[in-house]
Design a protein around this motif. Structure first.
Motif, PDB file in Angstrom:
ATOM      1  N   ASP A 162       6.274  -3.900  -3.080  1.00  0.00           N
ATOM      2  CA  ASP A 162       4.830  -4.114  -3.437  1.00  0.00           C
ATOM      3  C   ASP A 162       4.342  -5.115  -2.556  1.00  0.00           C
ATOM      4  O   ASP A 162       5.012  -6.261  -2.533  1.00  0.00           O
ATOM      5  N   PRO A 163       2.897  -4.923  -2.506  1.00  0.00           N
ATOM      6  CA  PRO A 163       2.193  -5.994  -1.757  1.00  0.00           C
ATOM      7  C   PRO A 163       2.180  -7.555  -2.729  1.00  0.00           C
ATOM      8  O   PRO A 163       1.841  -8.281  -2.193  1.00  0.00           O
ATOM      9  N   VAL A 164       2.216  -7.315  -3.847  1.00  0.00           N
ATOM     10  CA  VAL A 164       1.893  -8.367  -4.822  1.00  0.00           C
ATOM     11  C   VAL A 164       2.984  -8.243  -6.010  1.00  0.00           C
ATOM     12  O   VAL A 164       3.340  -7.050  -6.347  1.00  0.00           O
ATOM     13  N   GLU A 165       3.198  -9.339  -6.716  1.00  0.00           N
ATOM     14  CA  GLU A 165       4.296  -9.269  -7.860  1.00  0.00           C
ATOM     15  C   GLU A 165       3.288  -9.445  -9.334  1.00  0.00           C
ATOM     16  O   GLU A 165       2.220 -10.355  -9.050  1.00  0.00           O
ATOM     17  N   ASN A 166       3.962  -9.153 -10.441  1.00  0.00           N
ATOM     18  CA  ASN A 166       3.109  -9.411 -11.848  1.00  0.00           C
ATOM     19  C   ASN A 166       1.619  -9.070 -11.735  1.00  0.00           C
ATOM     20  O   ASN A 166       0.584  -9.645 -11.995  1.00  0.00           O
ATOM     21  N   TYR A 167       1.558  -7.710 -11.365  1.00  0.00           N
ATOM     22  CA  TYR A 167       0.184  -7.041 -11.394  1.00  0.00           C
ATOM     23  C   TYR A 167      -0.212  -6.124 -12.577  1.00  0.00           C
ATOM     24  O   TYR A 167       0.832  -5.805 -13.246  1.00  0.00           O
ATOM     25  N   LYS A 168      -1.231  -5.609 -12.744  1.00  0.00           N
ATOM     26  CA  LYS A 168      -1.719  -4.286 -13.482  1.00  0.00           C
ATOM     27  C   LYS A 168      -2.373  -3.618 -12.699  1.00  0.00           C
ATOM     28  O   LYS A 168      -3.180  -3.980 -11.731  1.00  0.00           O
ATOM     29  N   ILE A 169      -1.912  -2.470 -12.765  1.00  0.00           N
ATOM     30  CA  ILE A 169      -2.848  -1.300 -11.828  1.00  0.00           C
ATOM     31  C   ILE A 169      -4.139  -0.949 -12.601  1.00  0.00           C
ATOM     32  O   ILE A 169      -4.180  -0.813 -13.653  1.00  0.00           O
ATOM     33  N   SER A 170      -5.080  -0.914 -11.678  1.00  0.00           N
ATOM     34  CA  SER A 170      -6.399  -0.971 -11.958  1.00  0.00           C
ATOM     35  C   SER A 170      -7.114   0.497 -11.506  1.00  0.00           C
ATOM     36  O   SER A 170      -6.637   1.452 -11.679  1.00  0.00           O
ATOM     37  N   ALA A 171      -7.880   0.503 -10.562  1.00  0.00           N
ATOM     38  CA  ALA A 171      -8.593   1.511  -9.875  1.00  0.00           C
ATOM     39  C   ALA A 171      -7.517   2.110  -9.141  1.00  0.00           C
ATOM     40  O   ALA A 171      -6.793   1.459  -8.232  1.00  0.00           O
TER      41      ALA A 171
END
Length: 229
Positions: free
Chosen positions: A95-104
């Protein structure tokens, strides 16, 4: 001629003296025998104590040797087990980032885009570390979408080979430059809210070329590489 009674007195006296001497001799023998017996008992006790101590020491040494041998065998077994296990392969894609939320999501319709959404958005706080999803060479980096237009804000595009490219947009800062080789998971930028953005997030694309208009579904692609969003 001496009187007869005198002879008897002398004889009786002589017998008494002899009896006393014999009694003394018997007493001395008894005392001497007791001393010898006591000395023998002391010697035997000392020998028994010494033998017991030696046996205890021998047992302790044997136990210590057994414990050491067991520890060595356990260590060898652990090393053999570790050596037999296959080495863990480094992650190919991440993943390109951590601790995220999927949006659009990819291909989502809406007024924010000219047609459909061209990538996957990761909602993260401004300044979140952005890493290369896979190793490759930076082919675009900078403002104005790195050449793809102001809607992307600050952006980076990395070439991975086999007509596969990844794009990272709406960045607050860019930490790589064109021509730089990066590794999987290496920091390349910080997330932001630049360009056509409604809030801090990372816009991520998988492309078949370095340019806008060649994007494919990034979630499906990453899942095919073992990355679960």
């Amino acid at each position: 001629m001496f009187p007869r009674v005198t002879s008897r007195s002398f004889l009786a006296s002589h017998l008494r003296t002899r009896a006393a001497v014999l009694a003394v001799g018997v007493g001395v023998s008894v005392v001497a025998g007791a001393g010898v017996a006591a000395a023998a008992n002391t010697t035997a006790a000392t020998a028994t104590t010494s033998a017991t101590a030696s046996a205890v020491e021998a047992q302790a040494a044997a136990q210590a040797k057994a414990a050491k041998t067991k520890a060595v065998e356990a260590k060898k077994a652990a090393e053999a087990k570790k050596a037999a296990q296959p080495a863990k392969k480094a992650a190919s894609w991440v993943d390109p980032v951590e601790n995220y939320k999927i949006s659009a999501s990819y291909a989502q319709a809406g007024g924010m885009w000219q047609s459909a959404h061209s990538g996957q958005d990761y909602a993260v706080p401004n300044g979140t570390e952005v890493v290369a999803a896979h190793g490759g060479t930076v082919v675009k980096a900078g403002g104005n979408g790195a050449g793809d237009g102001p809607a992307y804000g600050n952006a980076v595009v990395i070439k991975h080979g086999n007509q596969t490219y990844s794009q990272y947009a709406h960045l607050s800062t860019v930490d790589v430059q064109v021509g730089q080789v990066v590794k999987t998971g290496q920091k390349i930028a910080l997330s932001g809210n630049t360009g056509n953005s409604s809030g801090p997030h990372l816009h991520f694309e998988i492309r078949t070329s370095p340019n806008y208009g060649s994007a494919i579904d990034p979630v499906k692609f990453l899942r095919g590489k073992g990355v679960q969003l």
